[in-house]
Design a protein around this motif. Structure first.
Motif, short mmCIF file in Angstrom:
data_model
loop_
_atom_site.label_atom_id
_atom_site.label_comp_id
_atom_site.label_asym_id
_atom_site.label_seq_id
_atom_site.Cartn_x
_atom_site.Cartn_y
_atom_site.Cartn_z
N PHE A 31 18.36 -4.88 1.33
CA PHE A 31 17.19 -5.35 0.94
C PHE A 31 17.11 -5.94 -0.33
CE2 PHE A 31 15.83 -2.48 4.31
CZ PHE A 31 14.60 -2.82 4.84
N LYS A 32 16.13 -6.98 -0.48
CA LYS A 32 15.83 -7.65 -1.83
C LYS A 32 14.71 -7.23 -2.25
CE LYS A 32 19.36 -10.63 -1.03
NZ LYS A 32 20.23 -10.10 -0.49
N GLN A 33 14.76 -7.05 -3.54
CA GLN A 33 13.34 -6.61 -4.31
C GLN A 33 12.66 -7.71 -4.69
OE1 GLN A 33 12.63 -5.56 -8.67
NE2 GLN A 33 13.17 -3.58 -7.72
N GLU A 34 11.55 -7.98 -3.84
CA GLU A 34 10.98 -9.18 -3.73
C GLU A 34 9.65 -9.25 -4.95
OE1 GLU A 34 11.56 -10.51 0.70
OE2 GLU A 34 9.57 -9.50 0.23
N GLY A 35 9.36 -8.05 -5.55
CA GLY A 35 8.20 -7.81 -6.31
C GLY A 35 7.65 -6.72 -6.85
N LEU A 36 6.86 -6.45 -7.80
CA LEU A 36 6.15 -5.29 -8.14
C LEU A 36 4.80 -5.29 -7.82
CD1 LEU A 36 6.45 -2.95 -10.06
CD2 LEU A 36 5.81 -4.11 -11.96
N LEU A 37 4.10 -4.23 -7.09
CA LEU A 37 2.87 -4.17 -6.87
C LEU A 37 2.18 -3.20 -7.99
CD1 LEU A 37 3.46 -3.66 -3.19
CD2 LEU A 37 2.60 -5.90 -4.19
N ARG A 38 1.50 -3.87 -9.00
CA ARG A 38 1.16 -2.94 -10.00
C ARG A 38 -0.14 -2.31 -9.73
NH1 ARG A 38 -0.78 -6.78 -14.67
NH2 ARG A 38 -1.51 -7.71 -12.68
N GLN A 39 -0.19 -1.03 -10.33
CA GLN A 39 -1.11 0.18 -9.98
C GLN A 39 -1.58 -0.18 -8.42
OE1 GLN A 39 -4.17 -0.15 -12.87
NE2 GLN A 39 -2.40 0.06 -14.69
N HIS A 40 -0.67 -0.13 -7.73
CA HIS A 40 -0.88 -0.31 -6.45
C HIS A 40 -1.41 0.94 -5.34
CE1 HIS A 40 -0.37 -2.31 -2.53
NE2 HIS A 40 0.25 -1.50 -2.05
N GLU A 41 -0.92 2.25 -5.88
CA GLU A 41 -1.33 3.49 -5.24
C GLU A 41 -2.06 4.38 -6.19
OE1 GLU A 41 0.84 5.42 -2.56
OE2 GLU A 41 0.85 3.76 -1.03
N ILE A 42 -3.01 5.20 -6.11
CA ILE A 42 -3.14 6.65 -6.85
C ILE A 42 -2.23 7.46 -6.33
CG2 ILE A 42 -4.75 8.10 -7.56
CD1 ILE A 42 -5.10 5.23 -8.72
N HIS A 43 -1.50 8.23 -7.19
CA HIS A 43 -0.51 9.04 -6.91
C HIS A 43 -0.73 10.28 -7.89
CE1 HIS A 43 3.05 10.75 -4.86
NE2 HIS A 43 3.67 10.70 -6.12
N HIS A 44 -1.05 11.39 -7.36
CA HIS A 44 -1.36 12.54 -8.22
C HIS A 44 -2.27 12.31 -9.32
CE1 HIS A 44 1.63 15.28 -6.43
NE2 HIS A 44 2.46 14.34 -6.44
N GLY A 45 -3.28 11.52 -9.10
CA GLY A 45 -4.43 11.32 -9.79
C GLY A 45 -4.29 9.93 -10.79
N LYS A 46 -2.94 9.42 -10.84
CA LYS A 46 -2.69 8.25 -11.64
C LYS A 46 -2.44 7.00 -11.01
CE LYS A 46 0.66 9.84 -14.31
NZ LYS A 46 1.54 10.13 -15.35
N PRO A 47 -2.69 5.76 -11.37
CA PRO A 47 -2.26 4.63 -10.83
C PRO A 47 -0.76 4.46 -10.90
CG PRO A 47 -3.95 4.10 -12.29
CD PRO A 47 -3.41 5.74 -12.59
N ARG A 48 0.13 4.18 -9.85
CA ARG A 48 1.32 3.91 -9.84
C ARG A 48 1.73 2.57 -9.45
NH1 ARG A 48 4.37 7.89 -12.45
NH2 ARG A 48 5.73 6.39 -12.16
N ASP A 49 2.70 1.94 -10.04
CA ASP A 49 3.67 0.76 -9.43
C ASP A 49 4.43 1.10 -8.34
OD1 ASP A 49 2.34 -0.36 -11.70
OD2 ASP A 49 3.93 -0.66 -13.01
N MET A 50 4.36 0.04 -7.63
CA MET A 50 5.25 0.14 -6.21
C MET A 50 6.17 -1.30 -6.42
SD MET A 50 3.17 2.18 -3.51
CE MET A 50 4.65 2.92 -2.75
N PHE A 51 7.48 -0.94 -5.91
CA PHE A 51 8.30 -2.25 -5.79
C PHE A 51 8.02 -2.54 -4.40
CE2 PHE A 51 10.67 -0.33 -9.33
CZ PHE A 51 10.47 -1.49 -10.40
N PHE A 52 8.32 -3.87 -4.04
CA PHE A 52 8.16 -4.27 -2.61
C PHE A 52 9.54 -4.96 -2.37
CE2 PHE A 52 6.80 -7.30 0.69
CZ PHE A 52 5.93 -6.53 1.28
N TYR A 53 10.12 -4.72 -1.47
CA TYR A 53 11.36 -4.83 -0.76
C TYR A 53 11.25 -5.64 0.36
CZ TYR A 53 14.11 -2.01 -4.26
OH TYR A 53 14.41 -1.69 -5.52
N GLY A 54 12.07 -6.65 0.62
CA GLY A 54 12.21 -7.17 2.16
C GLY A 54 13.74 -7.40 2.53
N LEU A 55 13.67 -7.48 4.02
CA LEU A 55 15.05 -7.77 4.36
C LEU A 55 14.78 -8.77 5.82
CD1 LEU A 55 18.10 -7.20 4.64
CD2 LEU A 55 17.46 -5.28 6.18
#
Length: 164
Positions: A124-148
């Protein structure tokens, strides 16, 4: 599998959400298995006769030939033994060969370095960063987006589903 649901570290990395009673967990998971939507495929990860995890192809889009992938190894005795990497490769091979998809993608929490390494190891290649994409344990979290892409995968691996 209920023990995996109660594991705080697994929940942190997977984002499963609030804990449920065993009865509610069984009811929800049985419903999930018995009424699986068309856009979802569930896989058991088994090795040495032991159920050690689960994987899924989700958001399967036949028209655009893509899907998301996810995997969890709940049995810690099988961590760092290549089981997850092998299971991931089999699910990806199935998606590309049997389902005839062209692209697989995954979202991973920014702090989940283990999953990031596993995805990179599978090609997989890291294709991007989804900023504050999900609320996790009450805090906005960034998630990396991977594609293949299918071509990238088969440049690295042979299919186990094709008769040669």
């Amino acid at each position: 599998m209920y023990a995996w649901h109660l594991d705080t570290e697994l929940e942190t990395y997977s984002g499963w959400g609030n804990r449920r009673s065993q009865a509610l967990f069984i009811d929800k998971f049985q419903g999930y298995i018995m009424n699986t939507p068309d856009h979802l495929m569930l896989f058991a990860v088994e090795t040495e006769g032991v159920l050690v995890g689960r994987a899924e192809l989700a958001l399967i889009d036949i028209e655009n030939r893509k899907a998301a992938v996810g995997i969890v190894l709940g049995n810690r005795n099988y961590w760092n033994r290549g089981v997850g990497r092998t299971a991931l490769r089999i699910v990806i091979d199935y998606a590309f060969t049997v389902k005839n998809l062209e692209r697989i993608y995954a979202e991973v929490y920014d702090f989940n370095e283990r999953s990031q390494r596993m995805l990179a190891g599978a090609g997989f290649k890291q294709e991007g960063l989804l900023r504050q994409h999900e609320i996790h344990h009450g805090k906005p979290r960034d998630m990396f987006f991977y594609g293949l892409l299918k071509t990238e995968f088969y440049d690295k691996y042979e299919s186990i589903f094709l008769n040669k």
